[in-house]
Scaffold this active site. Sequence first.
Site, PDB file in Angstrom:
ATOM      1  N   ARG A  57     -94.330  18.468-105.167  1.00 28.39           N
ATOM      2  CA  ARG A  57     -95.509  19.253-105.373  1.00 28.39           C
ATOM      3  C   ARG A  57     -95.665  20.391-105.131  1.00 28.39           C
ATOM      4  NH1 ARG A  57     -94.261  14.336-106.284  1.00 28.39           N
ATOM      5  NH2 ARG A  57     -93.550  14.374-103.694  1.00 28.39           N
ATOM      6  N   THR A  58     -96.056  20.659-103.763  1.00 28.27           N
ATOM      7  CA  THR A  58     -95.975  21.760-103.582  1.00 28.27           C
ATOM      8  C   THR A  58     -94.982  23.214-103.830  1.00 28.27           C
ATOM      9  OG1 THR A  58     -96.537  20.915-100.765  1.00 28.27           O
ATOM     10  CG2 THR A  58     -96.235  23.314-100.673  1.00 28.27           C
ATOM     11  N   LYS A  86     -75.630  32.531 -93.419  1.00 31.27           N
ATOM     12  CA  LYS A  86     -74.812  33.899 -92.256  1.00 31.27           C
ATOM     13  C   LYS A  86     -75.263  33.710 -91.137  1.00 31.27           C
ATOM     14  CE  LYS A  86     -73.942  36.423 -96.738  1.00 31.27           C
ATOM     15  NZ  LYS A  86     -74.543  37.238 -96.830  1.00 31.27           N
ATOM     16  N   ARG A 107     -92.377  27.092 -96.858  1.00 32.80           N
ATOM     17  CA  ARG A 107     -92.433  25.891 -95.935  1.00 32.80           C
ATOM     18  C   ARG A 107     -91.178  26.046 -94.915  1.00 32.80           C
ATOM     19  NH1 ARG A 107     -92.374  20.079 -98.232  1.00 32.80           N
ATOM     20  NH2 ARG A 107     -94.482  20.788 -98.327  1.00 32.80           N
ATOM     21  N   HIS A 135    -100.220  21.227 -92.572  1.00 34.04           N
ATOM     22  CA  HIS A 135     -99.898  21.162 -93.550  1.00 34.04           C
ATOM     23  C   HIS A 135    -101.598  21.634 -95.447  1.00 34.04           C
ATOM     24  CE1 HIS A 135     -98.752  21.389 -98.074  1.00 34.04           C
ATOM     25  NE2 HIS A 135     -97.685  20.185 -97.865  1.00 34.04           N
TER      26      HIS A 135
END
Length: 313
Positions: A57-58, A86, A107, A135
């Site tokens: 959703r986000t 890397k 995120r 959040h």
Amino acid sequence: MDFKGRDVVSINDFTVEEITYILDVAERMVPAARGEKVLDLCPNKILARLFYEPSTRTMLSFETAMKRLGGMVIGFSDVGSTSVTKGETLADTIKMVEAYSDVIVLRHNKEGAAQLAAEFSEKPVINAGDGAGQHPTQTLLDLYTIRTELGHIRDMNVALVGDLKYGRTVHSLAYALAKFGANLHFVSPPSLPMPPEVISHLEKRNTTFDIHRDIAEVIPDVDVMYVTRIQKERFPDVEEYNRVAGVFRIDASTLEKAKEGLIVMHPLPRVDEIHPDVDATPHARYFQQAFNGIPVRMALLALVLGADLEAVL
Ligand code: ASP
């Protein structure tokens, strides 16, 4: 109120007045969020979405929001295909991506990652969830949902149910509900309580809150039941998770004693905390809540990018 260029790391970055303004702007975004109106508020602007952790959703609602504003999106959602494998540091990735974009949505699995990114970036950084931290944009859409469904937030009785220890959505939401003067009821297994820093913040603000182990104790009194998933990925030990998995299961019969107007919310994804038979009850709001991510994130992006809002206000 000036939002242009601001980072959004914690919900506490905003005052009640600022949050109220964002929600007001979000209301005006709804026709465009549904695709019924074309808004070109952010042409040529580029959003970089850097998702080091899974999201549905986000990620998708940020992407839709930016496109509905006439902007563009770049980014990744699988670090396995990036230079992170890397050994590139978050700071270096951010310093490069800020030159590629106008706003960064991050995120990350580590609490504090968004704060660090904001320190390294001249461009605004929006926290889309940092580990078990916060959040904030989920909270904006949660507040928007409560306000549109129930008319106001002040004095509402809100139960936060489930994993209050690791659930970042409930951390941000508790801070915000305290600002708005709601009454809070925390329902969790004893091993997953609201973190001490949240509790002491609420005590300092004289927020009304109480603590329960059983949903039945709060059901008859609450206006909002905000259910969360047990955050399996944050448990250091799977045995510990197994002990609490499935402790709270809400189904239509759980809601028989609820107030007529009670709304059930969930940031989603649900695992087994809400039985699908709740979906057909008049209490369910979690899918509407998920849609609300679009107008709310449109409002936030337009404000942070300094768009001229005359066309919508
Ligand atoms: N989607 C929400 C989050 O990213 C809730 C969850 O995953 O349980 O925090």
